[in-house]
Design a protein around this motif. Structure first.
Motif, short mmCIF file in Angstrom:
data_model
loop_
_atom_site.label_atom_id
_atom_site.label_comp_id
_atom_site.label_asym_id
_atom_site.label_seq_id
_atom_site.Cartn_x
_atom_site.Cartn_y
_atom_site.Cartn_z
N LEU A 1 0.82 -1.21 0.00
CA LEU A 1 0.00 0.00 0.00
C LEU A 1 0.86 1.27 0.00
O LEU A 1 2.00 1.25 0.44
N CYS B 1 -2.36 5.08 2.55
CA CYS B 1 -3.29 3.98 2.75
C CYS B 1 -2.89 3.12 3.96
O CYS B 1 -3.74 2.60 4.67
N LEU C 1 -9.86 4.13 2.60
CA LEU C 1 -9.03 3.39 1.65
C LEU C 1 -9.66 3.41 0.26
O LEU C 1 -8.97 3.36 -0.75
N CYS D 1 -8.55 6.14 -2.38
CA CYS D 1 -7.19 6.26 -2.89
C CYS D 1 -7.14 6.14 -4.41
O CYS D 1 -7.76 5.29 -5.02
#
Length: 423
Positions: A191, A195, A206, A209
């Motif tokens: 990630l 995140c 999340l 993103c």
RNA sequence: GUGGCCAUAGCUCAGCUGGUUAGAGUGCCAGGUUGUGGCCCUGGAGGUCGCGGGUUCGAAUCCCGCUGGCCACCCCA
């Protein structure tokens, strides 16, 4: 001595923009009131706890965007960063909901967030909003969206993209959060930095993103975590929106930043605003907020829209009405000696309802008439030596370029005839 | 909060690699027209070159800091 400037992230609203804002605000008031919403105003400062408890401690707003200070008694106060919590406090605190249910209110006013300013994002900004408090039916979610929808239409703004989603109830959300964490934890190493942080602080984020879009695509769907009641609720909202002729785009990844939302959430996007500032506003249902604030559980739904951003769109689309001239009449003396007579005529004109600028400065007549054009006047009334002597005035039609000398008794009639004729 | 770009007259901007009194357009004021506008001609006022420090014989120009704006991120209005 350095000049004092407006504080960072604040702007002065000069007359031209003020006029455009008034148009927007009046339009919103008109649309909201056509649905039976009534105006309300709440304090700009509130107890800090209203937001830390209501909006949520781990949200960005409360974490780092609030202007918070102590009063002289050591109480923590905050410049309101949003309007829903204060409005709900006001309505429930005054027991308005004991008289009619639901309580429908609309508001407009300044809000404050300490984010890094840029176009469309200021420390002080303005929102218009409505709240519908005391009833939980999906029809009311659809109703408030329809209010906003009509508002945009009344402004002449096309191209609004309405994003809708359902967050379900608190249990649904907890379930979904767990599912997300289960999905992302094995992937943690791959990630992005943000995140990885979100995974532990605010997993729902999340989904926002852009860098890890590939992972987002494979993430569990919120819908799958919703219980029967929430699914039925959302289905009903979508049905009502369709019946109202509103194009709603289901967006399973739409997660609003405030903790108090449950079930329906929505946002209005427009493409003329660049990237990060593409959201004109949004809202949703917040059935749990009342209890967080210490009131009896009360269902409610509402929205808030950013006035400055909507104005940017309206300007880009060219739907902002032209500004009205400051005055329709200019009265001027030829020489300072006629100042009193000119002032008297200006009073007569104002009594008759004409917005009138008086210019008796000691300067050339042609400069004064030039000024008449600048303020937008369509009529000039000129008073010189001769006119004073015979109790008359020269009334000049600035558009038609014609003029006549009339007795003062006929001044009003002559001026109103010209103004009426050209408009 | 992180990163980048920018800041010269009321407004929009020029000012090249540091060089003498910092310019233009527009706006403003005045004169041309001792009582007539939106055009034109002429003249004038207006700038601590965002602020503070440094380098240099010399800084609007180079360096650092600050302030403010803009852009991206974060997030949202």
């Amino acid at each position: 001595m350095p000049e004092i400037a407006a504080p960072k992230g604040t702007r002065d609203i000069l007359p031209e923009e003020f006029t455009a804002r008034r148009w927007l605000l009046e339009t919103h008031r008109g649309v909201a009131e056509s649905f039976g919403y009534r105006a309300i105003e709440t304090p700009i400062i509130e107890a800090t706890e209203l937001f830390s408890r209501g909006v949520g401690t781990e949200t960005d707003i409360v974490e780092k965007q609030m202007f918070t200070f102590e009063d002289r008694g050591g109480r923590s106060l905050t410049l309101r960063p949003e309007g829903t919590a204060g409005t709900l406090r006001a309505v429930l605190g005054s027991h308005l909901d004991q008289e009619v249910r639901p309580v429908r209110v609309h508001y407009a006013g300044p809000f404050f967030r300490a984010e890094r300013p840029q176009a469309g994002r200021q420390h002080q900004f303005t929102q218009v909003g409505i709240e519908c408090i005391g009833e939980g039916s999906p029809g009311l979610d659809a109703e408030i969206v329809e209010v906003a929808w009509r508002f945009f239409r009344a402004l002449g703004i096309t191209g609004i993209r309405l994003q809708v989603n359902s967050l379900g109830g608190p249990e649904d959300r907890a379930r979904y959060r767990a599912a997300l964490v289960d999905y992302y934890t094995p992937l943690e190493a791959s990630l992005c930095d943000d995140c990885r942080r979100r995974l532990h602080t605010n997993p729902l984020r999340l989904l926002d993103c852009k860098r890890d879009a590939g992972l987002v695509a494979g993430a569990p769907l919120l819908w799958d975590s919703l219980d029967r009641a929430s699914r039925d609720h959302f289905t009903a909202v979508l049905r009502d929106l369709e019946a109202a002729g509103i194009d709603a785009i289901r967006n399973d990844r739409l997660v609003r930043g405030l903790d108090y939302y449950s079930d329906t959430v929505f946002e209005f996007w427009h493409d003329t605003l660049q990237g990060a500032q593409s959201s004109l506003g949004g809202g949703g249902r917040y059935d749990g907020l009342a209890e967080l604030l210490g009131f009896p559980a009360t269902a409610a739904t509402g929205y808030a829209l950013g006035v400055e951003r909507i104005l940017m769109v309206a300007r880009a689309l060219g739907t902002v009405p032209g500004i009205e001239p400051a005055a329709e009449t200019l009265v001027c003396s030829v020489e300072p000696g006629q100042a009193e007579a000119a002032a008297g005529m200006a009073r007569l004109l104002r009594d008759a309802g004409a917005r009138t600028v008086l210019d008796v400065a000691d300067r050339r007549l042609d400069r004064k008439l030039r000024g008449a054009g600048r303020v937008g006047a369509r009529v000039a009334v000129i008073v010189g030596e001769n006119e004073v002597a015979e109790d008359s005035a020269v009334v000049r039609d600035l558009d038609g370029r014609s003029q006549q000398t009339v007795p003062i008794a006929e001044l009003i009639a002559t001026v109103t005839r010209i103004l009426g004729g050209t408009s």
